[in-house]
Design a protein around this motif. Structure first.
Motif, PDB file in Angstrom:
ATOM      1  N   GLY A 118       0.814  -1.215   0.000  1.00 15.11           N
ATOM      2  CA  GLY A 118       0.000   0.000   0.000  1.00 15.11           C
ATOM      3  C   GLY A 118       0.845   1.261   0.000  1.00 15.11           C
ATOM      4  N   LEU A 119       1.886   1.272   0.822  1.00 12.40           N
ATOM      5  CA  LEU A 119       2.795   2.426   0.854  1.00 12.40           C
ATOM      6  C   LEU A 119       3.450   2.638  -0.503  1.00 12.40           C
ATOM      7  N   LEU A 120       3.839   1.538  -1.150  1.00 11.87           N
ATOM      8  CA  LEU A 120       4.464   1.630  -2.464  1.00 11.87           C
ATOM      9  C   LEU A 120       3.489   2.200  -3.490  1.00 11.87           C
ATOM     10  N   ILE A 121       2.277   1.626  -3.537  1.00 17.09           N
ATOM     11  CA  ILE A 121       1.274   2.070  -4.506  1.00 17.09           C
ATOM     12  C   ILE A 121       0.907   3.536  -4.292  1.00 17.09           C
ATOM     13  N   GLY A 122       0.802   3.935  -3.042  1.00 17.07           N
ATOM     14  CA  GLY A 122       0.353   5.293  -2.726  1.00 17.07           C
ATOM     15  C   GLY A 122       1.417   6.359  -2.838  1.00 17.07           C
ATOM     16  N   ASN A 123       2.672   5.954  -3.020  1.00 17.47           N
ATOM     17  CA  ASN A 123       3.749   6.954  -2.973  1.00 17.47           C
ATOM     18  C   ASN A 123       4.682   6.955  -4.187  1.00 17.47           C
ATOM     19  N   VAL A 124       4.344   6.196  -5.229  1.00 20.01           N
ATOM     20  CA  VAL A 124       5.215   6.167  -6.409  1.00 20.01           C
ATOM     21  C   VAL A 124       4.601   6.913  -7.594  1.00 20.01           C
ATOM     22  N   GLY A 125       3.491   7.615  -7.345  1.00 19.12           N
ATOM     23  CA  GLY A 125       2.910   8.427  -8.405  1.00 19.12           C
ATOM     24  C   GLY A 125       1.862   7.739  -9.252  1.00 19.12           C
ATOM     25  N   ILE A 126       1.408   6.552  -8.850  1.00 21.97           N
ATOM     26  CA  ILE A 126       0.353   5.858  -9.597  1.00 21.97           C
ATOM     27  C   ILE A 126      -0.978   6.586  -9.441  1.00 21.97           C
ATOM     28  N   PHE A 127      -1.289   6.992  -8.215  1.00 16.52           N
ATOM     29  CA  PHE A 127      -2.504   7.752  -7.977  1.00 16.52           C
ATOM     30  C   PHE A 127      -2.311   9.186  -8.475  1.00 16.52           C
ATOM     31  N   PRO A 128      -3.359   9.806  -9.048  1.00 16.42           N
ATOM     32  CA  PRO A 128      -3.246  11.203  -9.498  1.00 16.42           C
ATOM     33  C   PRO A 128      -3.064  12.143  -8.307  1.00 16.42           C
ATOM     34  N   SER A 129      -2.396  13.237  -8.558  1.00 15.35           N
ATOM     35  CA  SER A 129      -2.141  14.223  -7.495  1.00 15.35           C
ATOM     36  C   SER A 129      -3.180  15.334  -7.549  1.00 15.35           C
ATOM     37  N   ALA A 130      -3.577  15.801  -6.383  1.00 17.11           N
ATOM     38  CA  ALA A 130      -4.533  16.897  -6.308  1.00 17.11           C
ATOM     39  C   ALA A 130      -3.839  18.212  -6.634  1.00 17.11           C
ATOM     40  N   SER A 131      -4.589  19.145  -7.198  1.00 17.79           N
ATOM     41  CA  SER A 131      -4.044  20.472  -7.421  1.00 17.79           C
ATOM     42  C   SER A 131      -3.752  21.126  -6.086  1.00 17.79           C
TER      43      SER A 131
END
Length: 421
Positions: free
Chosen positions: A41-54
């Protein structure tokens, strides 16, 4: 929409893969599927797979994990946020929903297979060790709270979670975190520090502790042996056995347990509507825990196979969801050093206080070690540590302490957090 559906599918299928990997690899099995879920989960959430909020949306969101639909729509129509934030908020909304429902569903499943009458009957002498362990834990948590309260966000919630994790492991930590509405970052940091410090403490308990504690405490005395010692050890080892969970023949029992836990979930949710909103989640968790314990006393419910494993599967799903929401960069910021020290103090401070109390009440070294193990690491670790101590006779006491701590840790953790708040 496809991204959201894929995310849901990922959250519920990845734990199956992790369970399988732990089955075929002894190394991964020692690490455990829960820890692997956190790491993934930490890997998925912190490697840029999820889009970033403005930056604007991030500021408007503040400490919240998701923005209500009406407020979000108004901001989007006014041009204050951009369309790319739509996917960000949709993903956050799915994560928030999963966090809200998974733990209340998992708690009854974890409790259905417990037989409280048997544990109490077989090891009444363990009650003293349980009391000493609980007192040691509460003292260390209160001491840590008053040392670090002003330096840690949501410190009273952290105190409650530490009571939970050191009375019943990850399930209690997750239940109390949900009941107290702990922010994902604080939750994952608390559990991450617990995993780091806890691994060191477990190594100590399995290697040096017995010899060191014999300096202060008496050696284990003669205890009446019986077949139940080995029977209970085997039963506890089955707690992490997922072999039958995904087989076709298990489907009827899984549907029964799921149906009952959904009913309990509905009753707990209904009761939560009768109290102020600020207390609704807490009331729901306590009601669900109570109803789950009550259901475990019904033989037909208690004998449903794989209910515990089903609950642990949901705990792994929860671990994956919550860790994917955490910002790993926050873990290394200097302000979180205080949280690390809080967890460190609770782990080793409670251990030191427990040894002192055991000396006063003349509790032997092996029973003290197994009590610390049962509460800090949960019942499945008891046979392993008992083996390291070369004393299988403490298994009954350890299992009793772990089961009772696991069953009642939610009450104590929420009570302590509420008092501190």
């Amino acid at each position: 929409m496809l991204v959201v559906l894929f995310l849901i599918l990922f959250y519920f299928t990845a734990p199956v893969l992790l369970i399988y990997l732990c089955k075929i690899s002894n190394t991964l099995n020692r690490i455990g599927s829960v820890v692997l879920a956190y790491a993934l989960g930490l890997l998925i959430g912190n490697v840029g797979i999820f889009p970033s909020a403005s930056s604007t949306f991030h500021q408007l969101l503040g400490t919240r994990t998701v923005m209500p639909k009406e407020e979000f729509t108004n901001l989007l129509n006014s041009g204050k946020i951009v369309e790319s934030d739509i996917l960000v908020n949709q993903i956050a909304n799915i994560q928030d929903i999963l966090m809200t429902i998974i733990i209340p569903l998992a708690i009854p499943l974890l409790l259905f297979s417990l037989n409280l009458r048997k544990w109490i009957k077989l090891a009444k002498g363990a009650v003293l060790s349980l009391i000493l362990a609980m007192v040691s834990l509460v003292i260390s948590v209160l001491l840590g709270y008053y040392l670090f309260a002003e330096k840690i966000d949501e410190s009273w919630k952290v105190a409650g979670m530490l009571i939970g994790v050191y009375t019943g492991g990850t399930p209690n930590l997750a239940a109390i975190g949900t009941a107290l509405d702990v922010s994902p970052n604080i939750f994952i940091l608390t559990h991450t520090y617990d995993l780091i410090i806890g691994s060191v403490a477990l190594l100590f308990l399995m290697t040096m502790a017995q010899r060191l504690f014999h300096t202060f405490l008496p050696k284990f005395g003669l205890v009446k042996k019986g077949e139940n010692v080995f029977h209970l050890a085997d039963e506890t080892n089955d707690m992490d056995n997922f072999d039958n969970l995904f087989k076709k023949k298990s489907v009827p029992d899984l549907l029964k347990s799921l149906g009952l836990t959904v009913l309990i979930f509905a009753v707990g949710g209904g009761l939560s509507l009768l109290v102020p909103k600020s207390s609704s989640t807490m009331v729901a968790i306590l009601a669900i825990t109570t109803l789950g314990l009550g259901a475990s006393l019904i033989k037909r419910v208690n004998r449903i196979s794989n209910s515990f494993q089903f609950g642990m599967y949901l705990i792994i799903v929860f671990s994956l969801v919550v860790s994917s929401m955490a910002n790993l960069s926050n873990m290394f910021q200097i302000e979180f050093l205080q949280l690390f020290l809080f967890v460190l103090l609770v782990v080793f401070g409670s251990m030191a206080i427990h040894v002192v109390l055991s000396r006063i009440f003349k509790v032997d070294a092996d029973t003290t070690i197994i009590a610390i193990t049962a509460l800090t690491y949960s019942p499945p670790f008891v046979p392993a540590v008992a083996g390291a101590l070369k004393n299988k006779n403490v298994i009954i006491s350890g299992l009793t302490i772990g089961i009772l701590g696991y069953a009642f840790g939610n009450y104590l953790g929420i009570f302590i957090a509420t008092i501190l708040h």
